[in-house]
Design an enzyme around this catalytic site. Structure first.
Site, PDB file in Angstrom:
ATOM      1  N   ARG A   1      -7.465   1.977  10.391  1.00  0.00           N
ATOM      2  CA  ARG A   1      -7.091   0.928   9.444  1.00  0.00           C
ATOM      3  C   ARG A   1      -7.706  -0.419   9.807  1.00  0.00           C
ATOM      4  O   ARG A   1      -7.474  -1.411   9.114  1.00  0.00           O
ATOM      5  CB  ARG A   1      -5.591   0.775   9.457  1.00  0.00           C
ATOM      6  CG  ARG A   1      -4.986   0.667   8.061  1.00  0.00           C
ATOM      7  CD  ARG A   1      -3.596   1.061   8.193  1.00  0.00           C
ATOM      8  NE  ARG A   1      -2.700   0.789   7.151  1.00  0.00           N
ATOM      9  CZ  ARG A   1      -1.867   1.723   6.702  1.00  0.00           C
ATOM     10  NH1 ARG A   1      -1.938   2.944   7.146  1.00  0.00           N
ATOM     11  NH2 ARG A   1      -0.979   1.403   5.800  1.00  0.00           N
TER      12      ARG A   1
ATOM     13  N   ARG B   1       7.747   3.913  -6.291  1.00  0.00           N
ATOM     14  CA  ARG B   1       7.680   5.075  -5.395  1.00  0.00           C
ATOM     15  C   ARG B   1       9.046   5.408  -4.806  1.00  0.00           C
ATOM     16  O   ARG B   1       9.827   4.524  -4.479  1.00  0.00           O
ATOM     17  CB  ARG B   1       6.690   4.777  -4.259  1.00  0.00           C
ATOM     18  CG  ARG B   1       6.613   5.882  -3.224  1.00  0.00           C
ATOM     19  CD  ARG B   1       5.344   5.843  -2.433  1.00  0.00           C
ATOM     20  NE  ARG B   1       5.277   4.752  -1.480  1.00  0.00           N
ATOM     21  CZ  ARG B   1       4.252   4.592  -0.635  1.00  0.00           C
ATOM     22  NH1 ARG B   1       3.237   5.433  -0.663  1.00  0.00           N
ATOM     23  NH2 ARG B   1       4.239   3.574   0.200  1.00  0.00           N
TER      24      ARG B   1
ATOM     25  N   ARG C   1      11.142   2.960   0.089  1.00  0.00           N
ATOM     26  CA  ARG C   1      10.685   2.498   1.393  1.00  0.00           C
ATOM     27  C   ARG C   1      10.910   0.998   1.516  1.00  0.00           C
ATOM     28  O   ARG C   1      10.690   0.262   0.564  1.00  0.00           O
ATOM     29  CB  ARG C   1       9.191   2.816   1.547  1.00  0.00           C
ATOM     30  CG  ARG C   1       8.928   3.951   2.490  1.00  0.00           C
ATOM     31  CD  ARG C   1       7.483   4.348   2.473  1.00  0.00           C
ATOM     32  NE  ARG C   1       6.586   3.308   2.980  1.00  0.00           N
ATOM     33  CZ  ARG C   1       5.304   3.503   3.234  1.00  0.00           C
ATOM     34  NH1 ARG C   1       4.772   4.694   3.014  1.00  0.00           N
ATOM     35  NH2 ARG C   1       4.550   2.538   3.690  1.00  0.00           N
TER      36      ARG C   1
ATOM     37  N   ARG D   1       0.742  -6.350   1.928  1.00  0.00           N
ATOM     38  CA  ARG D   1       0.003  -5.174   2.423  1.00  0.00           C
ATOM     39  C   ARG D   1      -1.371  -5.093   1.774  1.00  0.00           C
ATOM     40  O   ARG D   1      -2.347  -4.702   2.407  1.00  0.00           O
ATOM     41  CB  ARG D   1       0.808  -3.896   2.144  1.00  0.00           C
ATOM     42  CG  ARG D   1       2.016  -3.761   3.082  1.00  0.00           C
ATOM     43  CD  ARG D   1       3.041  -2.786   2.551  1.00  0.00           C
ATOM     44  NE  ARG D   1       2.584  -1.415   2.513  1.00  0.00           N
ATOM     45  CZ  ARG D   1       3.140  -0.472   1.758  1.00  0.00           C
ATOM     46  NH1 ARG D   1       4.180  -0.757   0.981  1.00  0.00           N
ATOM     47  NH2 ARG D   1       2.665   0.739   1.778  1.00  0.00           N
TER      48      ARG D   1
ATOM     49  N   LYS E   1      -3.179   8.521  -1.027  1.00  0.00           N
ATOM     50  CA  LYS E   1      -3.688   9.213   0.164  1.00  0.00           C
ATOM     51  C   LYS E   1      -2.717  10.309   0.627  1.00  0.00           C
ATOM     52  O   LYS E   1      -3.113  11.445   0.850  1.00  0.00           O
ATOM     53  CB  LYS E   1      -3.927   8.207   1.318  1.00  0.00           C
ATOM     54  CG  LYS E   1      -4.897   7.082   0.966  1.00  0.00           C
ATOM     55  CD  LYS E   1      -5.232   6.218   2.166  1.00  0.00           C
ATOM     56  CE  LYS E   1      -4.064   5.420   2.716  1.00  0.00           C
ATOM     57  NZ  LYS E   1      -3.573   4.345   1.798  1.00  0.00           N
TER      58      LYS E   1
HETATM   59  P1  AMP Z   1       1.616   3.670   5.539  1.00  0.00           P
HETATM   60  O1  AMP Z   1       2.722   4.668   5.444  1.00  0.00           O
HETATM   61  O2  AMP Z   1       0.299   4.313   5.860  1.00  0.00           O
HETATM   62  O3  AMP Z   1       1.534   2.762   4.342  1.00  0.00           O
HETATM   63  O4  AMP Z   1       1.961   2.728   6.791  1.00  0.00           O
HETATM   64  C1  AMP Z   1       3.137   1.939   6.829  1.00  0.00           C
HETATM   65  C2  AMP Z   1       2.989   0.821   7.852  1.00  0.00           C
HETATM   66  O5  AMP Z   1       2.789   1.374   9.151  1.00  0.00           O
HETATM   67  C3  AMP Z   1       1.806  -0.114   7.635  1.00  0.00           C
HETATM   68  O6  AMP Z   1       2.086  -1.132   6.694  1.00  0.00           O
HETATM   69  C4  AMP Z   1       1.601  -0.648   9.039  1.00  0.00           C
HETATM   70  O7  AMP Z   1       2.586  -1.602   9.377  1.00  0.00           O
HETATM   71  C5  AMP Z   1       1.873   0.589   9.898  1.00  0.00           C
HETATM   72  N1  AMP Z   1       0.641   1.387  10.131  1.00  0.00           N
HETATM   73  C6  AMP Z   1       0.392   2.657   9.717  1.00  0.00           C
HETATM   74  N2  AMP Z   1      -0.808   3.076  10.138  1.00  0.00           N
HETATM   75  C7  AMP Z   1      -1.348   2.051  10.837  1.00  0.00           C
HETATM   76  C8  AMP Z   1      -2.593   1.853  11.514  1.00  0.00           C
HETATM   77  N3  AMP Z   1      -3.536   2.816  11.535  1.00  0.00           N
HETATM   78  N4  AMP Z   1      -2.797   0.655  12.120  1.00  0.00           N
HETATM   79  C9  AMP Z   1      -1.860  -0.322  12.105  1.00  0.00           C
HETATM   80  N5  AMP Z   1      -0.683  -0.209  11.481  1.00  0.00           N
HETATM   81  C10 AMP Z   1      -0.412   0.967  10.847  1.00  0.00           C
END
Ligand code: AMP
Length: 212
Positions: free
Chosen positions: A88, A123, A156, A167, A13
């Site tokens: 999400r 990554r 990360r 996740r 994404k």
């Molecule tokens: P990402 O970089 O999109 O994989 O997000 C990393 C982490 O941030 C996720 O595993 C969640 O803990 C939190 N997070 C990001 N976006 C959301 C969202 N829309 N709702 C809830 N938690 C989020």
């Protein structure tokens, strides 16, 4: 134009959003990135979010919705944006509708869980500008150094195998239902996200530029 990317963590994404952002001149609203910056800066939001993020869990909806509402009011969002990592959960998708926002396209990237684990554990992310790489699929020109800004590449915290599996489980339970929500609105376009990065990007641009 308002775009939403959906798909499991590691589907690409952020990678594709970056290319489309550049081509179409749209800002990326990446909730994960905003949260990571808040954690780094030690803000109240960051302190509340950190534990959930490190464990691979979702940050509570009320915190996310306040953050997104604020961000979408910024002037750079006036002509559209790309949402990456939001919504999400079903309540987040419903909240978007309640805010009067209907995306033009919901871009769904489909990738099997078995591929995701290899992608995320390999990554690497620039700690300075956030550009992402992969040790095998998308290596930087010089190991450990960002091509874009020369920053240091890091892993990360939530890209370890155990957290990636958590996740993925959270994704299937809490995030997958939003696909049906947007399908009912006739907005979803699905793509096989397991192919080569530039082929997937071309397919996405084909749709967005009306040539597909
Ligand atoms: P990402 O970089 O999109 O994989 O997000 C990393 C982490 O941030 C996720 O595993 C969640 O803990 C939190 N997070 C990001 N976006 C959301 C969202 N829309 N709702 C809830 N938690 C989020």
């Amino acid at each position: 134009m308002k775009l939403i990317f959906i798909g499991p963590p590691g589907a690409g994404k952020g990678t594709h959003a970056a290319v489309i952002s550049e081509k179409l001149g749209l800002p990326i609203i990446g909730t994960g990135n905003i949260l990571r910056e808040s954690v780094k800066a030690g803000t109240e939001l960051g302190q509340k979010a950190k534990g959930y993020m490190d464990a691979g869990q979702l940050v509570p909806d009320d915190l996310i919705l306040a953050m997104v509402d604020e961000r979408l009011k910024a002037p750079d969002c006036a002509n559209g944006y790309i949402l990456d990592g939001f919504p999400r959960t079903l309540p987040q998708a419903e909240a978007l509708t309640a805010m009067g926002i209907t995306p033009d396209y919901v871009l769904d990237l489909e990738v099997d869980d078995s591929i995701i684990v290899g992608r995320l554990t390999g990554r690497r992310v620039c700690e300075n500008c956030g550009a992402t790489y992969h040790v095998v699929n998308l290596p930087p020109k010089q190991e450990g150094v960002c091509d874009v800004c020369g920053g240091k590449l890091t892993v990360r915290k939530d890209d370890t195998e155990a957290t990636v599996r958590e996740r993925l489980s959270v994704y299937h339970q809490q995030t997958e239902p939003i696909k049906a929500y947007f399908e009912n609105m006739g907005l979803v376009h699905s793509f096989d996200g397991s192919g080569k990065v530039n082929e997937v990007t071309q397919a996405l641009l084909g749709l967005l530029e009306g040539t597909r």
